[in-house]
Design an enzyme around this catalytic site. Structure first.
Site, short mmCIF file in Angstrom:
data_model
loop_
_atom_site.label_atom_id
_atom_site.label_comp_id
_atom_site.label_asym_id
_atom_site.label_seq_id
_atom_site.Cartn_x
_atom_site.Cartn_y
_atom_site.Cartn_z
N LYS A 1 0.86 -1.19 0.00
CA LYS A 1 0.00 0.00 0.00
C LYS A 1 0.89 1.23 0.00
CE LYS A 1 -3.89 2.15 2.44
NZ LYS A 1 -4.96 1.90 3.42
N ASP B 1 -16.66 -0.04 -0.50
CA ASP B 1 -15.36 -0.43 -1.06
C ASP B 1 -14.36 -0.77 0.05
OD1 ASP B 1 -15.79 2.53 -0.93
OD2 ASP B 1 -13.61 2.55 -1.14
P1 AMP Z 1 -10.09 5.11 0.99
O1 AMP Z 1 -10.97 6.22 1.41
O2 AMP Z 1 -8.70 5.18 1.56
O3 AMP Z 1 -10.70 3.78 1.20
O4 AMP Z 1 -9.86 5.28 -0.59
C1 AMP Z 1 -10.90 5.39 -1.52
C2 AMP Z 1 -10.34 5.25 -2.91
O5 AMP Z 1 -9.36 6.26 -3.14
C3 AMP Z 1 -9.65 3.95 -3.20
O6 AMP Z 1 -9.91 3.62 -4.53
C4 AMP Z 1 -8.19 4.26 -2.98
O7 AMP Z 1 -7.34 3.41 -3.70
C5 AMP Z 1 -8.11 5.68 -3.50
N1 AMP Z 1 -7.03 6.45 -2.89
C6 AMP Z 1 -6.96 6.91 -1.63
N2 AMP Z 1 -5.82 7.59 -1.44
C7 AMP Z 1 -5.15 7.58 -2.61
C8 AMP Z 1 -3.92 8.11 -3.07
N3 AMP Z 1 -3.12 8.82 -2.28
N4 AMP Z 1 -3.57 7.89 -4.35
C9 AMP Z 1 -4.35 7.19 -5.17
N5 AMP Z 1 -5.52 6.66 -4.81
C10 AMP Z 1 -5.93 6.85 -3.55
MG MG Z 2 -10.36 1.98 0.80
#
Ligand code: AMP
Ligand code: MG
Length: 508
Positions: free
Chosen positions: A132, A271
């Site tokens: 990650k 998700d």
């Molecule tokens: P999360 O809220 O962390 O579950 O993320 C929601 C979505 O945003 C997922 O598809 C993650 O892979 C994407 N995401 C979160 N942070 C980043 C980042 N810094 N760069 C790229 N994708 C991100």
């Molecule tokens: Mg996530």
């Protein structure tokens, strides 16, 4: 001006190279073999001059790694777990999924900063490895594909802490770091966490193929999950209904365990919901200090959709979204609804049993629900410390005239504490409870240490100053949360005053 501005952290030159040798693992990579609709194959992006931050020996043992895994020069584990190199057998990819975020359809998401490395046979069954924070993928949208040191320490510690608590979770093998700058609210530095799980498939993977009208891909995904993770569903009259019911049961058990230890996930979007019922995607999570069902751990969750007390009903909402996504396979709406309706009695039973164990009851008596509810209401009213109250409750004495001030003194309302202590003492005597036996059993379910925000914050601040010893020390403590740690100590004690002012947002 004839010089270029500095490189942006997502414009990463190069990709991980494959090393000649790695651990003697048998790679099976079944998710990779599932097909191109489910992922994009790509290499992680290197981080400059990576260094170790922390490692979990317990997770390494899960994978069957030898004790010298991180120092064996032929394997160069540091390069592999920072995204700079691959071991032979790894077939890295980023998977595509969609999801509902804060109750609203968010469309395509996907592994925006996660690189699945492969799946290996271990003495504990097949396990997938994932980095990650190792750079952008086709699903990064506007993100930089990176994770910062702060959030990586939180995810690493909490994954291993949840495992220590006996709660299903993705595991974390290690964190590596680099001086690579990453912009969040302020400039921070990059880190990579290596996560381990039997599968990283989310509710959102199913939603993706239904919303994109790809019923064949949906079916292959469901068949994959049934074949590899829920084989007991295969030979039932309606395997997809059976799978849904199994996910509902696992989710119910997970939620009861979260509620029992005061864990607030913070971003229960579909998700972030594991199809295996694992705790997944540690972001702005928090453990309760003072008991408060309305507690919101995610600073950006303004409406409190994911408040502590709402988590069980949000999980049901998410199961409903999963059921909806399986409709092309199930066909019969009533059958799908019946399957997820099971969540409610499963959750109620699991929670009742958690609370019974937390209170040290070995039998069920008619007044139990009222007695426990009375306690929780007073705790909510006084914001009594959740972890300390239940841990100290094991010291309650049923002897005539016993002084139970150590636990009942946690309440300001003397009238309540006298009345409740009498009722609790009578209830314990009614089942012939033996103090010492009950205390031992209660101490196996009521942890003395959980990863409170201020504990994580202390480790983060030291790590940001270049000293990673507190991460490793805290990891050791959190891996054994039921051991006796005196609540006069910093790890098991009341949070300091400044802990109230820690704000945790989605930014990671
Ligand atoms: P999360 O809220 O962390 O579950 O993320 C929601 C979505 O945003 C997922 O598809 C993650 O892979 C994407 N995401 C979160 N942070 C980043 C980042 N810094 N760069 C790229 N994708 C991100
Ligand atoms: Mg996530």
């Amino acid at each position: 001006m004839n010089t270029l501005p500095p490189m942006n952290s997502n414009d990463n030159a190069g990709a991980a190279t494959t090393l000649p040798t790695g651990p003697d693992w048998n790679w099976c990579n079944r998710f990779q073999a599932l097909g191109a609709e489910y992922h994009t194959e790509l290499h992680p992006q290197p981080m400059p001059a990576p260094h170790w931050i922390a490692r979990s020996t317990s997770c390494a043992e899960l994978l069957g790694l030898p004790a010298d895994w991180q120092t064996n020069p032929r394997w160069n584990a540091l390069a592999v777990f920072s995204g700079n190199a691959l071991w032979p057998g790894m077939q890295p990819l980023a998977s595509v999924y969609s999801g509902h975020q804060f109750g609203v359809w968010a469309g395509q998401l996907g592994d925006g900063r996660a690189h699945w490395l492969g799946e290996i046979d271990t003495p504990n069954g097949p396990m997938e490895l994932q980095l990650k924070g190792a750079g952008t993928t086709p699903y990064s949208r506007t993100g930089d594909g990176r994770a910062v040191l702060r959030s990586s320490i939180r995810e690493f510690l909490c994954s291993e802490a949840m495992h220590g608590l006996g709660i299903p979770t993705t595991r974390a093998l290690c964190i590596t770091g680099s001086s690579l700058p990453v912009r969040r609210e302020s400039m921070e530095t990059a880190a990579v966490v290596t996560r381990v799980a039997p599968s990283f498939i989310r509710f959102g993977h199913f939603e993706h193929f239904t919303q994109n009208d790809q019923p064949d891909a949906l079916k292959r995904l469901a068949d994959f999950v049934i074949e590899h993770h829920y084989p007991e569903c295969r030979n039932t009259p309606q395997p997809y209904v059976a799978m849904l019911g199994t996910v509902a049961r696992r989710t119910a058990e997970l939620l009861a365990q979260w509620q029992a230890v005061g864990f607030c996930h913070g971003v229960m979007n579909t998700d972030n919901m594991s199809i295996l019922g694992l705790t997944l995607d540690y972001g702005p999570f928090g453990f309760l200090d003072g008991y408060n069902p309305a507690h919101i751990c995610n600073h950006t969750d303004h409406k409190g959709r994911y408040a502590f007390g709402r988590q069980p009903s949000v999980a049901f909402w998410n199961l409903h979204a999963l059921a909806q996504s399986l409709m092309p396979l199930i066909g019969n709406g009533n059958a799908a609804l019946d399957a997820i309706e099971l969540y409610k009695p499963f959750y109620a039973d699991a929670m009742r049993s958690q609370l019974r164990n937390k209170c040290g009851f070995t039998t069920t008596q008619p007044g139990d629900a009222g007695l426990i509810d009375w306690l929780l209401k007073q705790m909510a009213y006084e914001r009594t410390d959740h972890t300390i109250l239940f841990r100290r409750l094991s010291q309650f004495s049923t002897a005539d005239g016993a002084d139970n001030a150590c636990v009942m003194g946690l309440f300001k309302d003397r009238k309540f504490s006298d009345l409740w202590a009498t009722a609790y003492g009578d209830r314990l005597k009614a089942e012939g409870s033996v103090d010492a036996q009950r205390a031992a059993a209660m101490n196996r379910v009521n942890p003395s240490v959980v990863l409170r925000n201020h504990l994580a914050e202390g480790a983060i601040r030291q790590a940001q100053a270049g000293d990673f010893s507190e991460v490793q020390r805290l990891l050791k403590v959190l891996q054994h949360p039921y051991d006796e740690v005196h609540d006069a100590s910093a790890d098991a004690g009341f949070p300091p005053e400044w802990a109230q002012h820690i704000e945790v947002s989605c930014s990671s």
